[in-house]
Design a protein around this motif. Structure first.
Motif, mmCIF file in Angstrom:
data_model
loop_
_atom_site.group_PDB
_atom_site.id
_atom_site.type_symbol
_atom_site.label_atom_id
_atom_site.label_comp_id
_atom_site.label_asym_id
_atom_site.label_seq_id
_atom_site.Cartn_x
_atom_site.Cartn_y
_atom_site.Cartn_z
ATOM 1 N N ARG A 1 -4.334 4.772 -5.742
ATOM 2 C CA ARG A 1 -4.472 5.359 -4.295
ATOM 3 C C ARG A 1 -6.101 5.266 -4.188
ATOM 4 O O ARG A 1 -6.786 5.112 -2.903
ATOM 5 C CB ARG A 1 -4.157 6.662 -4.397
ATOM 6 N N HIS A 2 -6.962 5.682 -5.319
ATOM 7 C CA HIS A 2 -8.294 5.842 -5.262
ATOM 8 C C HIS A 2 -8.836 4.355 -4.841
ATOM 9 O O HIS A 2 -9.484 4.174 -3.865
ATOM 10 C CB HIS A 2 -8.844 5.951 -6.595
ATOM 11 N N ARG A 3 -8.239 3.244 -5.334
ATOM 12 C CA ARG A 3 -8.615 1.934 -4.853
ATOM 13 C C ARG A 3 -8.284 1.764 -3.595
ATOM 14 O O ARG A 3 -9.017 1.019 -2.860
ATOM 15 C CB ARG A 3 -7.937 0.986 -6.100
ATOM 16 N N GLN A 4 -7.139 2.077 -3.020
ATOM 17 C CA GLN A 4 -6.771 1.786 -1.496
ATOM 18 C C GLN A 4 -7.845 2.698 -0.884
ATOM 19 O O GLN A 4 -8.110 1.824 0.204
ATOM 20 C CB GLN A 4 -5.385 2.394 -1.602
ATOM 21 N N TYR A 5 -8.279 3.910 -1.161
ATOM 22 C CA TYR A 5 -9.140 4.532 -0.315
ATOM 23 C C TYR A 5 -10.602 3.928 -0.319
ATOM 24 O O TYR A 5 -11.217 3.710 0.792
ATOM 25 C CB TYR A 5 -9.382 5.985 -1.016
ATOM 26 N N GLU A 6 -10.776 3.266 -1.823
ATOM 27 C CA GLU A 6 -12.128 2.707 -1.786
ATOM 28 C C GLU A 6 -12.290 1.403 -0.748
ATOM 29 O O GLU A 6 -13.308 1.071 -0.085
ATOM 30 C CB GLU A 6 -12.527 2.193 -3.036
ATOM 31 N N ARG B 1 0.706 -1.248 -0.152
ATOM 32 C CA ARG B 1 0.027 0.126 0.012
ATOM 33 C C ARG B 1 0.912 1.404 0.033
ATOM 34 O O ARG B 1 0.290 2.415 -0.447
ATOM 35 C CB ARG B 1 -0.973 -0.029 1.274
ATOM 36 N N HIS B 2 2.105 1.168 0.465
ATOM 37 C CA HIS B 2 2.847 2.311 0.657
ATOM 38 C C HIS B 2 3.130 2.768 -0.800
ATOM 39 O O HIS B 2 3.685 3.852 -1.074
ATOM 40 C CB HIS B 2 4.216 2.299 1.362
ATOM 41 N N LEU B 3 3.555 1.752 -1.791
ATOM 42 C CA LEU B 3 4.343 2.181 -3.115
ATOM 43 C C LEU B 3 3.583 3.176 -3.833
ATOM 44 O O LEU B 3 4.151 4.160 -4.359
ATOM 45 C CB LEU B 3 4.520 0.965 -3.999
ATOM 46 N N PRO B 4 2.331 3.014 -4.138
ATOM 47 C CA PRO B 4 1.474 4.065 -4.843
ATOM 48 C C PRO B 4 1.629 5.494 -4.200
ATOM 49 O O PRO B 4 1.410 6.344 -4.990
ATOM 50 C CB PRO B 4 0.074 3.593 -4.928
ATOM 51 N N ASN B 5 2.039 5.591 -3.037
ATOM 52 C CA ASN B 5 1.946 6.768 -2.402
ATOM 53 C C ASN B 5 3.315 7.668 -2.385
ATOM 54 O O ASN B 5 3.565 8.502 -1.979
ATOM 55 C CB ASN B 5 1.392 6.867 -1.122
ATOM 56 N N ALA B 6 4.368 6.447 -2.631
ATOM 57 C CA ALA B 6 5.695 7.094 -2.722
ATOM 58 C C ALA B 6 6.014 7.702 -3.996
ATOM 59 O O ALA B 6 6.945 7.288 -4.893
ATOM 60 C CB ALA B 6 6.866 5.754 -2.581
ATOM 61 N N CYS B 7 5.217 8.710 -4.392
ATOM 62 C CA CYS B 7 5.479 9.391 -5.566
ATOM 63 C C CYS B 7 5.022 10.829 -5.365
ATOM 64 O O CYS B 7 3.870 11.093 -4.781
ATOM 65 C CB CYS B 7 4.341 8.620 -6.594
ATOM 66 N N THR B 8 5.802 11.683 -6.042
ATOM 67 C CA THR B 8 5.496 13.195 -6.122
ATOM 68 C C THR B 8 4.487 13.580 -7.251
ATOM 69 O O THR B 8 4.058 14.683 -7.460
ATOM 70 C CB THR B 8 6.699 14.089 -6.055
ATOM 71 N N LEU B 9 4.295 12.470 -8.171
ATOM 72 C CA LEU B 9 3.415 12.766 -9.247
ATOM 73 C C LEU B 9 3.988 14.020 -10.162
ATOM 74 O O LEU B 9 3.334 14.803 -10.548
ATOM 75 C CB LEU B 9 2.035 13.077 -8.758
ATOM 76 N N ASN B 10 5.192 13.930 -10.285
ATOM 77 C CA ASN B 10 5.768 15.202 -11.104
ATOM 78 C C ASN B 10 5.834 14.777 -12.610
ATOM 79 O O ASN B 10 6.228 15.721 -13.260
ATOM 80 C CB ASN B 10 7.520 15.086 -10.822
ATOM 81 N N GLY B 11 5.581 13.713 -12.968
ATOM 82 C CA GLY B 11 5.113 13.151 -14.208
ATOM 83 C C GLY B 11 6.353 12.634 -14.989
ATOM 84 O O GLY B 11 6.393 12.589 -16.248
ATOM 85 N N ARG B 12 7.559 13.003 -14.459
ATOM 86 C CA ARG B 12 8.847 12.461 -15.455
ATOM 87 C C ARG B 12 8.835 11.016 -15.886
ATOM 88 O O ARG B 12 9.194 10.966 -17.179
ATOM 89 C CB ARG B 12 9.882 12.920 -14.735
ATOM 90 N N CYS B 13 8.159 10.259 -15.337
ATOM 91 C CA CYS B 13 8.172 8.742 -15.883
ATOM 92 C C CYS B 13 7.616 8.704 -17.020
ATOM 93 O O CYS B 13 7.895 8.106 -18.035
ATOM 94 C CB CYS B 13 7.851 8.100 -14.649
ATOM 95 N N GLU B 14 6.260 9.276 -16.953
ATOM 96 C CA GLU B 14 5.471 9.336 -18.319
ATOM 97 C C GLU B 14 5.920 9.939 -19.273
ATOM 98 O O GLU B 14 5.971 9.504 -20.467
ATOM 99 C CB GLU B 14 3.794 10.000 -17.855
ATOM 100 N N GLN B 15 6.611 11.006 -18.987
ATOM 101 C CA GLN B 15 7.106 11.945 -20.010
ATOM 102 C C GLN B 15 8.314 10.984 -20.775
ATOM 103 O O GLN B 15 8.468 11.412 -22.161
ATOM 104 C CB GLN B 15 8.066 13.181 -19.387
#
Ligand code: SF4
Length: 472
Positions: free
Chosen positions: A388-393, A358-372
């Motif tokens: 994260r949404h799935r974890q929340y649900e 569960r920690h892994l999807p949150n270990a991200c700043t969502l800076n987007g360089r990976c997708e770029q």
């Protein structure tokens, strides 16, 4: 590899305090980003190639059953065998059975993330086989009894001195008395040790960068040529690969090849690209007598057709790891499984366990360089947000985060109240820290302020400034 994603926080703190790791990460990762940028700049059509690569993978995934069956028929036509493994245990058992039947003693291995995923080495060694990794990085971590920390550079977390110590410790008994420290000398020593293993091996096991449905071939790219010796010298060649590795034709494969090495190491092409098609035919001067392909599902069909299908496009180039500030700070072991960085943060919860990872999807700043930088345009930040949404649900998110998100959602639906609250918070923070210019502790933000100060807000909020600009 022992699954330790559940201990992510502990793993991170260990990684941040490991001076050897920090030194190795600083040095080892320097080149990748710059070299990729240079390689990409030299190919004007690179963005178009990324689109094509994405489309090839999307088309294949949309017809995966067809192309897998076509691949199987092609392998059989060549005289090889295809084995279907529903999970890791089944895959291990298939490989063990082939090795037992071959009465193997020594098994050489090329680098294979699928092999890591199914804990193949441990199973083979427990059954009494001598297993020798032949990729230099994999060989180093095998000596160190550690898992890989990067999908294309498994030993990038090791300093040269640590490698020198390892070789000295393990090679002394083989007659290599001197502790060598220069890279070429270390490489040469490893080559001398491995040479006899290549000759002795009864079975060679490799992964596959691609499987070609039309020809039944597997394609591997390496920079050391070890994959070729592992595939052609032993009596038996076993390929272990995830089912998503198949592509329709050789031509489709060439599109992916053009983006793979450039994204991975910044090379125009890897030093060795080899296409293997079945066992040795009558009249062939070399090649294995038996050719087996183990196709591993292990959770992939559950991803297929769903909101996370894009991750199955991954060609394991490592670019998202190389451009990730989190991976660059803590390395791969912190992620607790063989896949790390952004692609690992998506894949591990899906293939292993959403709660334990569960920690892994949150270990991200969502800076987007990976997708770029992803050559097949996987929208990694969106996939992480969906997780994260799935974890929340599933109520796997901790209560502070849940409460904070509920408050934020309540305010965000009431713009006037939102503006009032954000102004109030900004003014309060400004008042609290205006003498020093920063705050060392902020309620509910202990994770941030534990390692850095928060500069105090300097004036009006963005929204207030925006509204006053509009009035002017
Ligand atoms: S997600 Fe994209 S960038 Fe990351 S390893 Fe896979 S193909 Fe490469």
């Amino acid at each position: 590899m022992q699954f330790t994603s559940v201990d992510f926080e502990q793993n991170v703190s260990k990684a941040l305090n490991d001076q050897y790791l920090q030194q190795a990460l600083r040095k080892g990762m320097q080149g990748f980003v710059g070299k990729r940028a240079e390689a990409v700049a030299a190919v004007p059509e690179f963005e178009r190639l990324r689109d094509e690569a994405r489309d090839v993978k999307n088309h294949t995934l949309a017809h995966l059953d067809y192309y897998l069956e076509r691949f199987e028929a092609s392998v059989i036509r060549l005289g090889g065998q295809v084995h279907w493994a529903g999970d890791a245990r089944e895959a291990r058992n298939i490989v063990l059975e082939i090795c037992r039947k071959a009465q193997a003693k020594t098994i050489t291995k090329g680098k294979s993330m699928a092999g890591e995923e199914i804990d193949l080495n441990e199973a083979l060694e427990a059954d009494g086989f001598e297993v020798v990794e032949t990729d230099l990085g994999e060989y180093i971590i095998q000596l160190a009894e550690e898992p890989p920390s990067h999908i294309i550079a498994p030993a990038v977390h090791k300093t040269r001195d640590q490698v020198a110590d390892l070789f000295h410790e393990h090679h002394s008994a083989l007659g290599f008395d001197r502790r060598l420290t220069e890279v070429p000398a270390l490489v040469d020593e490893a080559r001398q040790v491995l040479r006899q293993k290549f000759i002795d091996a009864d079975v060679g096991i490799t992964g596959a960068n691609f499987l070609i449905a039309e020809t039944g071939s597997n394609v591997i790219v390496t920079n050391e040529g070890n994959g070729d010796l592992t595939s052609t010298l032993p009596r038996v060649h076993i390929v272990t690969a995830g089912i998503e590795k198949v592509v329709p034709t050789l031509e489709d494969m060439t599109v992916l090849m053009r983006v793979l090495a450039r994204s991975a190491t910044g090379q125009d092409a890897s030093t060795y690209t080899t296409i293997f098609s079945g066992p040795r035919r009558a009249g062939d001067p070399d090649g294995p007598q038996e050719y087996h392909v183990v196709l591993i599902d292990s959770g992939r069909t559950a991803i297929l057709g769903g909101e996370f299908q894009d991750i199955l496009r991954c060609i394991r180039c490592g670019a998202c790891l190389n451009h990730c500030p989190v991976w660059g700070s803590v390395g791969g072991h912190a992620y607790g499984w063989c896949y790390s960085g952004p692609m690992g943060a998506v894949l591990t919860p899906l293939l292993k366990d959403l709660e334990a990872a569960r920690h892994l999807p949150n270990a991200c700043t969502l800076n987007g360089r990976c997708e770029q930088n992803c050559p097949v345009r996987i929208p990694l930040p969106s996939l992480l947000r969906k997780l994260r949404h799935r974890q929340y649900e599933a109520r796997l998110t901790d209560s502070v985060t849940r409460y904070g998100l509920s408050v934020w959602a309540y305010l965000a639906r009431r713009p006037a109240l939102y503006r009032f609250a954000s102004n109030l918070i900004a003014r309060s923070l400004h008042r609290l820290g205006k003498r020093r210019g920063w705050l060392s502790r902020v309620p509910f933000a202990g994770g941030w302020t534990g390692g850095r100060e928060l500069p105090v807000p300097q004036g009006a909020t963005f929204q207030t400034q925006w509204r006053s600009r509009k009035r002017v």
